[in-house]
Write a protein that holds these residues in place. Structure first.
Motif, PDB file in Angstrom:
ATOM      1  N   LEU A 110     -32.715 -23.282  50.498  1.00 12.62           N
ATOM      2  CA  LEU A 110     -31.280 -23.029  50.671  1.00 12.62           C
ATOM      3  C   LEU A 110     -30.788 -21.811  49.899  1.00 12.62           C
ATOM      4  N   TRP A 111     -31.692 -21.067  49.304  1.00 13.68           N
ATOM      5  CA  TRP A 111     -31.274 -19.898  48.529  1.00 13.68           C
ATOM      6  C   TRP A 111     -32.429 -18.928  48.429  1.00 13.68           C
ATOM      7  N   GLN A 112     -32.130 -17.650  48.612  1.00 15.98           N
ATOM      8  CA  GLN A 112     -33.142 -16.610  48.466  1.00 15.98           C
ATOM      9  C   GLN A 112     -32.856 -15.836  47.193  1.00 15.98           C
ATOM     10  N   PRO A 113     -33.701 -15.956  46.173  1.00 16.40           N
ATOM     11  CA  PRO A 113     -33.401 -15.299  44.896  1.00 16.40           C
ATOM     12  C   PRO A 113     -33.426 -13.782  45.012  1.00 16.40           C
ATOM     13  N   ALA A 114     -32.514 -13.163  44.301  1.00 15.21           N
ATOM     14  CA  ALA A 114     -32.496 -11.702  44.244  1.00 15.21           C
ATOM     15  C   ALA A 114     -33.570 -11.223  43.281  1.00 15.21           C
ATOM     16  N   ALA A 115     -33.909  -9.939  43.377  1.00 15.36           N
ATOM     17  CA  ALA A 115     -34.905  -9.363  42.482  1.00 15.36           C
ATOM     18  C   ALA A 115     -34.449  -9.521  41.036  1.00 15.36           C
ATOM     19  N   GLY A 116     -35.339 -10.000  40.197  1.00 15.70           N
ATOM     20  CA  GLY A 116     -35.012 -10.154  38.780  1.00 15.70           C
ATOM     21  C   GLY A 116     -34.263 -11.424  38.440  1.00 15.70           C
ATOM     22  N   GLU A 117     -33.989 -12.285  39.428  1.00 14.63           N
ATOM     23  CA  GLU A 117     -33.279 -13.533  39.137  1.00 14.63           C
ATOM     24  C   GLU A 117     -34.162 -14.425  38.277  1.00 14.63           C
ATOM     25  N   PRO A 118     -33.636 -15.009  37.199  1.00 13.51           N
ATOM     26  CA  PRO A 118     -34.483 -15.802  36.302  1.00 13.51           C
ATOM     27  C   PRO A 118     -34.939 -17.114  36.929  1.00 13.51           C
ATOM     28  N   VAL A 119     -36.031 -17.628  36.423  1.00  9.52           N
ATOM     29  CA  VAL A 119     -36.510 -18.955  36.781  1.00  9.52           C
ATOM     30  C   VAL A 119     -35.767 -19.969  35.922  1.00  9.52           C
ATOM     31  N   HIS A 120     -35.356 -21.082  36.549  1.00 13.04           N
ATOM     32  CA  HIS A 120     -34.635 -22.133  35.824  1.00 13.04           C
ATOM     33  C   HIS A 120     -35.505 -23.373  35.697  1.00 13.04           C
ATOM     34  N   LEU A 121     -35.613 -23.898  34.480  1.00 19.08           N
ATOM     35  CA  LEU A 121     -36.322 -25.143  34.201  1.00 19.08           C
ATOM     36  C   LEU A 121     -35.375 -26.090  33.480  1.00 19.08           C
ATOM     37  N   THR A 122     -35.390 -27.363  33.865  1.00 20.77           N
ATOM     38  CA  THR A 122     -34.655 -28.376  33.117  1.00 20.77           C
ATOM     39  C   THR A 122     -35.663 -29.277  32.416  1.00 20.77           C
ATOM     40  N   VAL A 123     -35.402 -29.554  31.136  1.00 22.60           N
ATOM     41  CA  VAL A 123     -36.300 -30.381  30.325  1.00 22.60           C
ATOM     42  C   VAL A 123     -35.456 -31.413  29.581  1.00 22.60           C
ATOM     43  N   PRO A 124     -36.054 -32.510  29.138  1.00 27.40           N
ATOM     44  CA  PRO A 124     -35.319 -33.451  28.286  1.00 27.40           C
ATOM     45  C   PRO A 124     -34.822 -32.764  27.023  1.00 27.40           C
ATOM     46  N   ALA A 125     -33.746 -33.274  26.487  1.00 31.43           N
ATOM     47  CA  ALA A 125     -33.111 -32.638  25.322  1.00 31.43           C
ATOM     48  C   ALA A 125     -34.042 -32.555  24.126  1.00 31.43           C
ATOM     49  N   THR A 126     -34.998 -33.450  24.042  1.00 37.73           N
ATOM     50  CA  THR A 126     -35.883 -33.486  22.874  1.00 37.73           C
ATOM     51  C   THR A 126     -37.073 -32.541  22.991  1.00 37.73           C
ATOM     52  N   VAL A 127     -37.271 -31.923  24.150  1.00 36.87           N
ATOM     53  CA  VAL A 127     -38.426 -31.042  24.356  1.00 36.87           C
ATOM     54  C   VAL A 127     -38.163 -29.683  23.717  1.00 36.87           C
TER      55      VAL A 127
END
Length: 327
Positions: A110-127
């Motif tokens: 549903l989305w085409q990232p633009a050049a240089g768009e960052p990668v997003h990661l979600t992690v538990p708060a304790t990580v």
């Protein structure tokens, strides 16, 4: 370069984790390859093959956090193509995070990232993982990789579609925010109610009121930006009777959905967007559909994108005249 190290890089599409390499090659093999300019450090403990296209071999400053890795290296994921950047982010996370936000939205188609768009990661708060150039790490309380928050898509962990839509809303350019939500609902990949449930878990989301308003229009049956325009400016307001959006019509063998339907008068109003209905062959498809609806006693009235947007008052008058004649 050490042959086993070369094999590891090839097997992992040009991305290598030091912990994996340590199982098959001496610790100094990566350092030698790095001094020779064959690999570069892109994240703590993660390296990229500089000989592949799409890898920038620029250098940066020393980071003492990567114990045992002397020398200079570029910071973050800059210079990597999107697929390798995601692979590197997963290596850095080491099973402790899932793709989220715009990255998850891309993996959901549903989305085409633009050049240089960052990668997003979600992690538990304790990580204990940190954001780096080209990588945004979101620490979320209560987030679980084993619970209902994530699933595997294309072989990688991602957040659920509804959460990705909500998380991405404030990150998207203002003029492009509605598109992924509309696509998800129109394509029957989600529903306004499911996205609304995800939104309920984000009470402080920037732009929350605008997303809630959009979900209301989608719940009313609008499935495209043009239908939302029609809902707001044409088919509601003084004098307009109750009308159904995306009404289902079937004769037992064939089924279709009507953009706007006046059930009492058996009139279907179809909104012809230029990008779809202007395509070669679409006119013939529309004519056959209209003829089939006529056999069911349903009259079809079509309005072009241009008329709906630029001749709104006249379109409203025509709608009311048609409905009056069909009573």
């Amino acid at each position: 370069m050490d042959p086993q190290l070369r094999t590891l890089l090839d097997r992992n599409h040009g991305v290598l984790c030091r912990r994996d390499a340590a199982e098959v090659v001496p610790a100094w093999a990566i350092d030698v390859a790095r001094r020779e300019g064959r690999v570069r450090r892109i994240l703590p403990g993660v390296y990229a093959d500089t000989t592949l296209p799409g890898t920038d071999n620029a250098t940066g400053t020393v980071d003492a956090a990567d114990t045992g890795d002397p020398g200079r290296f570029p910071a973050g994921l800059g210079g990597l193509d999107p697929a390798r950047a995601r692979r590197a982010a997963l290596g850095y996370a080491d099973g402790r995070g899932a793709f989220s936000h715009l990255t998850a939205l891309h993996l959901w188609g549903l989305w085409q990232p633009a050049a240089g768009e960052p990668v997003h990661l979600t992690v538990p708060a304790t990580v204990r993982l940190s954001s780096h150039s080209g990588l945004v790490v979101h620490h979320v309380r209560g987030f679980s990789l084993d619970g209902p928050d994530t699933l595997t898509r294309h072989g990688v962990p991602v957040t659920w579609l509804e959460r990705a839509l909500v998380d991405s809303w404030p990150l998207l350019p203002a003029g492009e925010r509605r598109g992924p939500v509309i696509q998800a609902v129109a394509g029957r990949h989600s529903t306004p109610q499911r996205v609304g449930a995800a939104l309920a878990g984000a009470p402080k989301l920037p732009g929350r009121a605008q997303l809630r308003e959009l979900l209301g229009k989608l719940a009313a049956g609008c499935h495209s930006p043009l239908e939302i325009w029609g809902h707001d400016r044409v088919f509601t307001g003084a004098g307009m009777p109750p009308l159904r959006r995306q009404a289902r019509v079937s004769d037992g063998r064939r089924t279709c959905y009507l953009d706007v339907y006046a059930e009492a008068q058996r009139v279907a109003f179809e909104l012809d967007g230029a990008s779809v209905h202007g395509a070669p062959g679409q006119r013939e498809v529309d004519l056959r559909r209209d003829a089939w609806l006529a056999t069911l006693g349903i009259q079809v009235v079509r309005f072009s994108h241009r008329r709906l947007v630029h001749d709104t008052a006249e379109v409203r008058r025509e709608i009311l005249a048609v409905l009056a004649a069909r009573r």
